[in-house]
Design a protein around this motif. Structure first.
Motif, PDB file in Angstrom:
ATOM      1  N   TYR A  46      39.245 103.122 -90.053  1.00  0.00           N
ATOM      2  CA  TYR A  46      39.815 101.688 -89.268  1.00  0.00           C
ATOM      3  C   TYR A  46      38.692 101.584 -88.552  1.00  0.00           C
ATOM      4  O   TYR A  46      38.334 100.680 -88.223  1.00  0.00           O
ATOM      5  CB  TYR A  46      40.973 101.794 -88.445  1.00  0.00           C
ATOM      6  CG  TYR A  46      41.293 100.790 -88.355  1.00  0.00           C
ATOM      7  CD1 TYR A  46      42.175  99.916 -89.122  1.00  0.00           C
ATOM      8  CD2 TYR A  46      41.177 100.496 -86.859  1.00  0.00           C
ATOM      9  CE1 TYR A  46      42.993  97.696 -88.621  1.00  0.00           C
ATOM     10  CE2 TYR A  46      41.244  98.676 -86.413  1.00  0.00           C
ATOM     11  CZ  TYR A  46      41.871  98.115 -87.742  1.00  0.00           C
ATOM     12  OH  TYR A  46      42.697  96.855 -87.263  1.00  0.00           O
ATOM     13  N   HIS A  49      35.838  98.281 -88.653  1.00  0.00           N
ATOM     14  CA  HIS A  49      36.554  97.257 -87.896  1.00  0.00           C
ATOM     15  C   HIS A  49      35.564  97.158 -86.540  1.00  0.00           C
ATOM     16  O   HIS A  49      35.308  95.586 -86.292  1.00  0.00           O
ATOM     17  CB  HIS A  49      37.875  96.740 -87.903  1.00  0.00           C
ATOM     18  CG  HIS A  49      38.080  95.503 -87.773  1.00  0.00           C
ATOM     19  ND1 HIS A  49      38.158  94.577 -88.046  1.00  0.00           N
ATOM     20  CD2 HIS A  49      39.397  95.556 -86.593  1.00  0.00           C
ATOM     21  CE1 HIS A  49      38.651  93.442 -87.234  1.00  0.00           C
ATOM     22  NE2 HIS A  49      39.580  93.844 -86.283  1.00  0.00           N
ATOM     23  N   HIS A  73      39.139  96.593 -79.109  1.00  0.00           N
ATOM     24  CA  HIS A  73      40.645  95.942 -79.173  1.00  0.00           C
ATOM     25  C   HIS A  73      41.311  95.709 -79.440  1.00  0.00           C
ATOM     26  O   HIS A  73      42.442  95.449 -79.467  1.00  0.00           O
ATOM     27  CB  HIS A  73      39.315  94.373 -79.909  1.00  0.00           C
ATOM     28  CG  HIS A  73      39.504  94.463 -81.015  1.00  0.00           C
ATOM     29  ND1 HIS A  73      38.147  95.051 -81.751  1.00  0.00           N
ATOM     30  CD2 HIS A  73      40.446  94.268 -81.905  1.00  0.00           C
ATOM     31  CE1 HIS A  73      38.507  95.219 -82.966  1.00  0.00           C
ATOM     32  NE2 HIS A  73      39.775  93.939 -83.255  1.00  0.00           N
ATOM     33  N   ASP A  74      41.437  96.686 -80.587  1.00  0.00           N
ATOM     34  CA  ASP A  74      42.657  97.370 -81.901  1.00  0.00           C
ATOM     35  C   ASP A  74      43.312  98.628 -80.738  1.00  0.00           C
ATOM     36  O   ASP A  74      44.535  98.802 -81.236  1.00  0.00           O
ATOM     37  CB  ASP A  74      42.622  97.520 -83.298  1.00  0.00           C
ATOM     38  CG  ASP A  74      42.287  95.584 -83.294  1.00  0.00           C
ATOM     39  OD1 ASP A  74      42.992  94.869 -83.322  1.00  0.00           O
ATOM     40  OD2 ASP A  74      41.753  95.687 -84.735  1.00  0.00           O
ATOM     41  N   ASP A 140      36.545  89.277 -83.673  1.00  0.00           N
ATOM     42  CA  ASP A 140      37.660  89.806 -84.124  1.00  0.00           C
ATOM     43  C   ASP A 140      37.880  88.995 -85.649  1.00  0.00           C
ATOM     44  O   ASP A 140      37.938  89.439 -86.388  1.00  0.00           O
ATOM     45  CB  ASP A 140      38.246  89.779 -84.035  1.00  0.00           C
ATOM     46  CG  ASP A 140      40.253  90.927 -83.992  1.00  0.00           C
ATOM     47  OD1 ASP A 140      39.782  91.273 -85.065  1.00  0.00           O
ATOM     48  OD2 ASP A 140      41.025  90.768 -83.881  1.00  0.00           O
ATOM     49  N   ASN A 144      37.434  90.366 -89.959  1.00  0.00           N
ATOM     50  CA  ASN A 144      38.658  90.094 -90.782  1.00  0.00           C
ATOM     51  C   ASN A 144      38.695  89.005 -91.620  1.00  0.00           C
ATOM     52  O   ASN A 144      38.838  89.224 -92.888  1.00  0.00           O
ATOM     53  CB  ASN A 144      39.914  89.653 -89.601  1.00  0.00           C
ATOM     54  CG  ASN A 144      40.532  90.752 -89.266  1.00  0.00           C
ATOM     55  OD1 ASN A 144      40.571  91.836 -88.738  1.00  0.00           O
ATOM     56  ND2 ASN A 144      41.348  90.667 -87.556  1.00  0.00           N
TER      57      ASN A 144
END
Ligand code: MN
Length: 726
Positions: A46, A49, A73-74, A140, A144
């Motif tokens: 992950y 990203h 950010h996530d 972001d 994506n």
């Protein structure tokens, strides 16, 4: 692509700016640990990203805090870490940014649209406090979309649509062109893969020739401008794929009609140089009238500044030139992010208030609204790139697509205002009804209460918005039934004559009743009325009517028509001296095939892209249709015949006659006697012992053609002779 922190770190170091690598490393360690074994849909760890989002944020020149927030950010949404943890380790600004991009927890009992809208509202609120939130969110979304291939079909479409409707308009409003264009292109690929491929194909076609052409222009300009402007940079740029898509699919332009697919961009040091260079460019090439735009003195809403002009070279190929200073260039490419990248270094950010007032405005407008979803639709409309904002005398703002006229404005207020309109004042001055409104105009609509007053049919070709057009049609539909019916009947009869659709009365009624049914009209009268008020366009349905007619009453006709078409010799493209085009002397000229103009006809020129000027008769149907498109108005140029025209022209005539023996022989003899050489001749049997004959021959001009026409009219059994339409 950045797959490891080492890569991100070396990318940051390449920037040569004072980033706080210690804190950034710390943010990476926290994020990496928090995401742990999580995987993306692609199967990658992950953390790849957030690393890529951080890299995009760095590429936009954002500061250390933004990079930290990008890496983190996530974590709040997807891991055990809380906002409070972030605030303690990285400080309040970073936690505010992370909070801004973190989605709300699922709201029970709400639809997907409502969820989306609530999240957008939350993000805008955070953005109003710190604009860096949206830059991280855009980065972001960009990453994506770049990796969307791995997602399920439905999720792809949702993301792509939301990008098109919400994020790309926001990026545009903030002037971050690079991100906006990549977002749009990627989203389009998922939303309309066929359209996307079609534009790609068009761009590929002739690419080398276009690029070579552009290179020649760049070199020519370089040679002329380099001495006076030592820091000048001149290069060619290609319009974004989605930009072309918009023009082709939404505005109905043909690829050849888009002048700015390829443009030449000139970047210099000062504003004076810009205007200077504009003068020189207009000296080297011929400017197209009405295409010059001064966004330096009147910047776009997102503060974009440049001079735009479209010029045409000796070969008749128009292209756009954009002229700007370096400062304007940075703003054009990076928009609000230029504050960090070029202006205030990477640690400062203020003075953004005025640039962001629209966000507060947007939120303010939404305050009283029940539906959160409205925020999404107002982003769609308010932030659309080509929008103007106009005021009523009371100060209410009406937003309209750019190019809208005072009539659109009137109908945007209320259909009753539009229908009672007699005139308009813009900023206190009476203007004509086709006057386009501009942002900031105060528009007052003058109305009357006189009974029987209503809109004029001409307005249909003036208005820009569908809303106004529909309301005008509604009015005619209701108020002018008889007039509509008569008008529609006349139109349909004319089109039938033009297309050789003739039937005995009874069959004709049957045929019309059938068409009416097809158009969902309850009667032929209703069909006439619908055509009369413009609800049904006769030219749009005519091809199908013709097809139907041929199938039902004229089996076998098509093959013969096709054979006739193949006999028609192809016209060659060549430079002609027979026509003089005003302001574009010596340019490439070709004659339109739809109306085949002859010396003596009144003519007009249309500037095509890459094929010079095409000459039409002023009464050509295509001209009348195209002239009503305000977007194309500037492409029509005055043209007239030279006093001596040496060429000969092919022309086609239609003869309608009684079907009698040796009629064709008589016609051929008559033509031979007039020294007319026939190129093609085709006769077809019509109902009631009539015949239609189409003949193509060479003639010098209108005068000679008229002699031929009247000669043929003398022949026994000939009922009518006229120039063919199309
Ligand atoms: Mn993310």
């Amino acid at each position: 692509m950045t797959n490891t922190f080492e890569e991100l770190k070396s990318y940051i170091e390449q920037q040569g700016r004072g980033y706080d690598l210690k804190m950034i490393t710390e943010a990476y360690r926290v994020a990496e640990q928090a995401h742990g074994e999580q995987k993306r849909a692609s199967g990658e760890p992950y953390i790849v990203h957030p690393l890529n989002v951080a890299q995009i944020v760095v590429s936009l020149g954002m500061d250390s805090e933004s990079v930290e927030a990008a890496l983190l950010h996530d974590v709040v949404e997807d891991t055990e870490l809380s906002l409070e943890d972030i605030r303690r380790r990285f400080g309040r600004p970073v936690s505010v940014m992370v909070d801004g991009v973190t989605k709300l927890r699922k709201i029970p009992f709400s639809s997907r649209e409502e969820q989306q809208a609530e999240n957008v509202r939350k993000m805008l609120l955070a953005m109003a406090k710190d604009v860096r939130v949206i830059i991280i969110k855009l980065a972001d979304r960009l990453h994506n979309l770049r990796t969307l291939d791995y997602k399920k079909e439905q999720s792809r479409r949702d993301k792509a649509l939301e990008t098109m409707e919400v994020y790309a308009p926001i990026a545009n409003r903030l002037g971050i062109t690079q991100i906006k264009e990549e977002l749009e292109d990627l989203a389009l690929k998922f939303l309309d893969p066929v359209g996307y491929a079609e534009i790609e194909r068009m761009l590929d076609f002739n690419r080398e020739a276009r690029e070579a052409f552009l290179q020649k222009v760049v070199e020519k300009l370089q040679a002329r401008l380099a001495a006076g402007h030592p820091h000048i940079q001149i290069y060619g740029r290609v319009k974004s794929l989605y930009g072309i898509y918009r023009k082709v699919y939404m505005q109905g332009r043909s690829f050849e009609e888009i002048y700015d697919i390829y443009a030449v961009r000139t970047v210099v040091d000062t504003v004076e140089e810009c205007y200077n260079i504009l003068g020189i460019i207009h000296d080297i090439f011929t400017p197209l009238p009405g295409r010059f735009k001064d966004y330096i003195s009147t910047p776009k809403q997102n503060l974009y500044q440049s001079l735009h002009t479209t010029v045409i070279d000796k070969e008749g190929i128009p292209f756009e030139v954009q002229i700007r200073t370096w400062d304007m260039h940075y703003t054009a490419e990076y928009g609000i992010a230029a504050h960090w990248k070029y202006k205030e270094g990477i640690q400062g950010h203020d003075k953004l208030e005025e640039r962001l007032s629209w966000i507060r405005q947007l939120l303010e407008n939404q305050k009283d609204s029940e539906e959160a979803r409205e925020i999404v639709s107002s982003i769609k409309t308010d932030l659309a790139p080509e929008e103007v904002f106009v005021f009523t005398p009371k100060g209410d703002v009406i937003s309209l697509p750019s190019g809208s006229t005072v009539i659109d404005f009137a109908y945007a207020i209320h259909s009753a205002v539009g229908n009672r309109m007699t005139g308009a004042k813009v900023d206190g001055r009476i203007v004509s009804l086709d006057t386009p409104v501009q942002t900031g105009n105060i528009v007052e609509i003058l109305t009357t209460n006189a009974p029987g007053h209503g809109p004029s049919r001409d307005w249909l070709s003036i208005v820009r918005t569908t809303q106004a057009r529909n309301k005008i049609r509604q009015w005619f539909k209701k108020e002018r039934k008889e007039e509509n019916t008569a008008q529609g009947k006349a139109e349909i009869e004319k089109e039938f004559r033009r297309n050789y659709i003739t039937l005995p009365e009874e069959q004709m009624q049957e045929f019309l009743a059938h068409i009416a049914q097809r158009q969902r009209c309850r009667s032929v009268e209703e069909l006439y009325a619908a055509i009369g008020y413009g609800g049904i366009s006769i030219s749009r349905i005519m091809p199908r009517i013709k097809e139907e007619y041929n199938r039902t009453y004229r089996a076998g006709e098509e093959q013969r028509l096709e054979a006739l078409m193949s006999l028609k010799p192809k016209k060659e493209r060549k430079v002609t001296s027979g026509v003089i085009v005003e302001e574009l002397d010596g340019c490439l000229v070709k004659y339109a095939r739809c109306c085949n103009p002859l010396p003596g006809d009144e003519i007009i020129g249309f500037i095509t892209r890459g094929y010079g000027v095409s000459i039409h008769k002023t009464d050509c149907v295509n001209v009348r249709n195209a002239m009503s498109d305000p977007n194309q108005a500037e492409r029509w140029v005055k043209a007239r015949w030279a006093s001596v025209v040496k060429e000969r022209f092919k022309t086609t005539i239609d003869i309608y006659a009684d079907d009698r023996e040796s009629l064709l022989a008589d016609i051929s003899i008559a033509l031979a006697n007039m020294h007319i050489q026939i190129h093609a001749l085709n006769a077809k049997e019509l109902k009631d012992h009539h015949t239609g004959i189409q003949i193509t021959f060479e003639t010098a001009d209108l005068e000679q053609l008229n002699l031929v026409l009247s000669g043929l009219r003398q022949i026994a059994g000939v009922l009518s002779v006229q120039r063919a339409v199309q």
